[in-house]
Scaffold this active site. Structure first.
Site, mmCIF file in Angstrom:
data_model
loop_
_atom_site.group_PDB
_atom_site.id
_atom_site.type_symbol
_atom_site.label_atom_id
_atom_site.label_comp_id
_atom_site.label_asym_id
_atom_site.label_seq_id
_atom_site.Cartn_x
_atom_site.Cartn_y
_atom_site.Cartn_z
ATOM 1 N N GLU A 26 0.856 -1.198 -0.048
ATOM 2 C CA GLU A 26 -0.019 0.103 -0.051
ATOM 3 C C GLU A 26 0.935 1.400 -0.119
ATOM 4 O O GLU A 26 0.801 2.108 0.969
ATOM 5 C CB GLU A 26 -0.983 -0.115 1.175
ATOM 6 C CG GLU A 26 -1.848 -1.080 1.246
ATOM 7 C CD GLU A 26 -2.915 -1.014 2.226
ATOM 8 O OE1 GLU A 26 -3.140 -0.105 3.185
ATOM 9 O OE2 GLU A 26 -3.867 -2.155 2.393
ATOM 10 N N GLU A 57 -4.587 -9.038 0.941
ATOM 11 C CA GLU A 57 -5.275 -8.927 2.372
ATOM 12 C C GLU A 57 -6.680 -8.865 2.042
ATOM 13 O O GLU A 57 -7.267 -8.107 1.149
ATOM 14 C CB GLU A 57 -4.569 -7.650 2.906
ATOM 15 C CG GLU A 57 -3.200 -7.804 3.531
ATOM 16 C CD GLU A 57 -2.831 -6.411 3.993
ATOM 17 O OE1 GLU A 57 -3.710 -5.763 4.665
ATOM 18 O OE2 GLU A 57 -1.679 -5.993 3.942
HETATM 19 C C1 BGP Z 1 -3.796 -2.900 5.831
HETATM 20 C C2 BGP Z 1 -2.423 -2.945 6.217
HETATM 21 C C3 BGP Z 1 -2.119 -3.901 7.143
HETATM 22 C C4 BGP Z 1 -3.118 -4.141 8.379
HETATM 23 C C5 BGP Z 1 -4.546 -4.141 8.041
HETATM 24 C C6 BGP Z 1 -5.539 -3.897 8.864
HETATM 25 O O1 BGP Z 1 -4.173 -1.616 5.429
HETATM 26 O O2 BGP Z 1 -1.801 -3.364 5.177
HETATM 27 O O3 BGP Z 1 -0.736 -3.860 7.719
HETATM 28 O O4 BGP Z 1 -2.928 -3.344 9.536
HETATM 29 O O5 BGP Z 1 -4.720 -2.998 7.077
HETATM 30 O O6 BGP Z 1 -5.893 -2.523 9.264
HETATM 31 P P1 BGP Z 1 -5.732 -1.957 10.827
HETATM 32 O O7 BGP Z 1 -4.559 -2.356 11.271
HETATM 33 O O8 BGP Z 1 -5.836 -0.472 10.567
HETATM 34 O O9 BGP Z 1 -6.991 -2.361 11.456
#
Ligand code: BGP
Length: 459
Positions: A166, A363
């Site tokens: 990202e 993801e």
């Molecule tokens: C994504 C990231 C991850 C992870 C995930 C969950 O955007 O690549 O690293 O953290 O989000 O989101 P959050 O941690 O903000 O709940």
């Protein structure tokens, strides 16, 4: 079976170094912006949990890889921590880190789990951040050297490399929206950071192609933008949100050029970063082999409700408002909408706009607060997670039946891990991590996912 997936489909999960490794005494890891900011700006992190207390992958990688094998994963993504491998970002390599990463990669390979290795997951070494991080062009060269070091040290164990996770986030969250360190709010600086990250990606791909034969790609999101209505004002708002937050990055990476509409707007508001003709040539010649797509939530927008203060700080939000759709389905823990249909729209977008490139879901997942409330007989009964994955896979399956080149599905995440800002508030894992004891126990969704992998689908 109603939903079957190809024989070689990638099944597994993703995590990142900073979120999962944890730190050990004498590990010789250098500090990165998260180690620094989670202490210095501790109040910004849920319950003040710092990177000192992230999960224990560094120490327990062997047991964790066995846990993955127990769920029949055939692939797994994590990242290399730049500041662990090269503590000051540019100098000596930390041999403890080399040992750890080689051992961990060997362990994955031995268990038949394909490592997908990402080079940068939001984690700038502090020493380089002090020099401006990606705002400073010199850091592009530092990243290129770091990437080359990783290829040299680990390529014999890695067939799938990714440059960034990202790449918009370090720019957007770090330089525009005050969520990540250095908490700057300045569009032009954010645009500079993003441009330099794109160049760093291109340089790493170039170095890789010059000497290695595996696949190299990048992980991004392709968030579909849905306008409130077909009213031209709403459509224009959606167009602008898409231009700034999706096309600006994605067309540079996937089509080799920034969208032409961007420059006149940035010039009009004096927000254009320095972009040379050499930069544009490099972007043009760089292609990728495999695209990872992270998907959590759709973006819904509407026309502006109020006029903007054009003397204020420039922002893409000058051109649209977020739209809170009545009746939307929410994950209230994370405060985001759940919209599985977007999986289909993403796949179609890749098919129609980006040459149907090989891609996979890198993801997808659902973060739930107070998950201990769902523990029965020692196991988190997370039927909501099973339903969530099922629905997303169903839409993906439909797009694949219509010719999308989707090669896999990785869940966020494997074991509950530390999150940027939210720390351990929302749990995402197939395994629960008990923060008191460090114990890791499989959730119901993990066992369900295993059956999906073994049966290559589900009903
Ligand atoms: C994504 C990231 C991850 C992870 C995930 C969950 O955007 O690549 O690293 O953290 O989000 O989101 P959050 O941690 O903000 O709940």
């Amino acid at each position: 079976m109603k939903y079957t997936f190809p024989k070689n489909f990638f099944w597994g999960a993703a995590t990142s170094a900073t979120q999962s490794e944890g730190r050990e005494a004498n590990d010789q890891k250098g500090e990165n912006i998260w180690d620094y900011s989670s202490v210095k700006y501790n109040y910004r992190f849920y319950q003040g949990v710092t990177t000192e207390q992230t999960s224990t992958f560094y120490k327990e990688y062997k047991e964790d890889v066995q846990r993955m094998a127990d769920l029949s994963f055939n692939s797994f993504r994590t990242s290399i921590s730049w500041s662990r491998l090269i503590p000051d970002g540019v100098g000596e390599v930390n041999q403890e880190a080399v040992r750890f990463y080689r051992n961990m990669l060997e362990e994955l390979n031995q268990k038949g789990i394909q490592p997908f290795i990402n080079l940068y997951h939001f984690d700038m070494p502090m020493k380089l951040q002090e020099k401006g991080g990606f705002e400073n062009r010199e850091v592009i060269e530092a990243f290129k050297k770091y990437a080359e070091t990783c290829f040299e040290l680990f390529d014999d164990l890695v067939a799938y490399w990714f440059t960034f996770n990202e790449p918009m986030i370090p720019a957007e969250a770090g330089y525009l929206h005050d969520r990540h360190y250095p908490y700057v709010v300045d569009f032009k600086r954010a645009a500079t950071v993003m441009h330099h990250i794109i160049l760093a990606h291109c340089e790493a791909v170039k170095s890789y192609r010059a000497a290695y034969q595996g696949k190299i790609g990048i992980i991004m999101d392709i968030i579909p933008v849905y306008p409130r209505s077909q009213n031209p004002a709403d459509l224009k708002a959606a167009e602008m949100a898409d231009l700034f937050y999706t096309r600006s990055l994605n067309e540079a990476i996937l089509k080799g050029a920034y969208p032409a509409e961007l420059r006149p707007i940035l010039e009009q508001y004096d927000q254009m970063p320095e972009v040379t003709s050499e930069d544009l040539a490099l972007i043009k010649e760089t292609t990728i082999d495999l695209l990872g797509v992270n998907y959590y939530k759709p973006r819904r927008v509407k026309a502006k409700e109020y006029l903007v203060d054009v003397n204020g700080i420039f922002s893409p939000e000058w051109f649209f408002d977020d739209y809170i759709m009545p009746g939307r389905r929410m994950n209230t823990s994370r405060g985001i909408e759940i919209y599985p249909e977007a999986m289909y729209d993403i796949a179609k977008k890749i098919q129609n706009d980006y040459g149907n490139i090989d891609w996979f879901i890198s993801e997808n997942g659902i973060g739930i607060q107070n998950e201990e409330a769902f523990i029965e007989e020692g196991m988190v009964q997370d039927d909501y997670r099973i339903d969530f994955v099922k629905e997303h896979l169903q839409w993906l399956h439909k797009a694949m039946a219509e010719g999308s080149n989707c090669l896999g599905y990785h869940m966020w995440t494997f074991v509950d891990c530390w999150s940027w800002i939210n720390a351990y508030k929302n749990r995402y894992g197939f395994y629960r991590m008990d923060l008191e004891t460090g114990e890791k126990t499989v959730k119901k969704s993990g066992l369900w996912f295993k059956t999906v992998i073994e049966n290559k689908g589900f009903d």
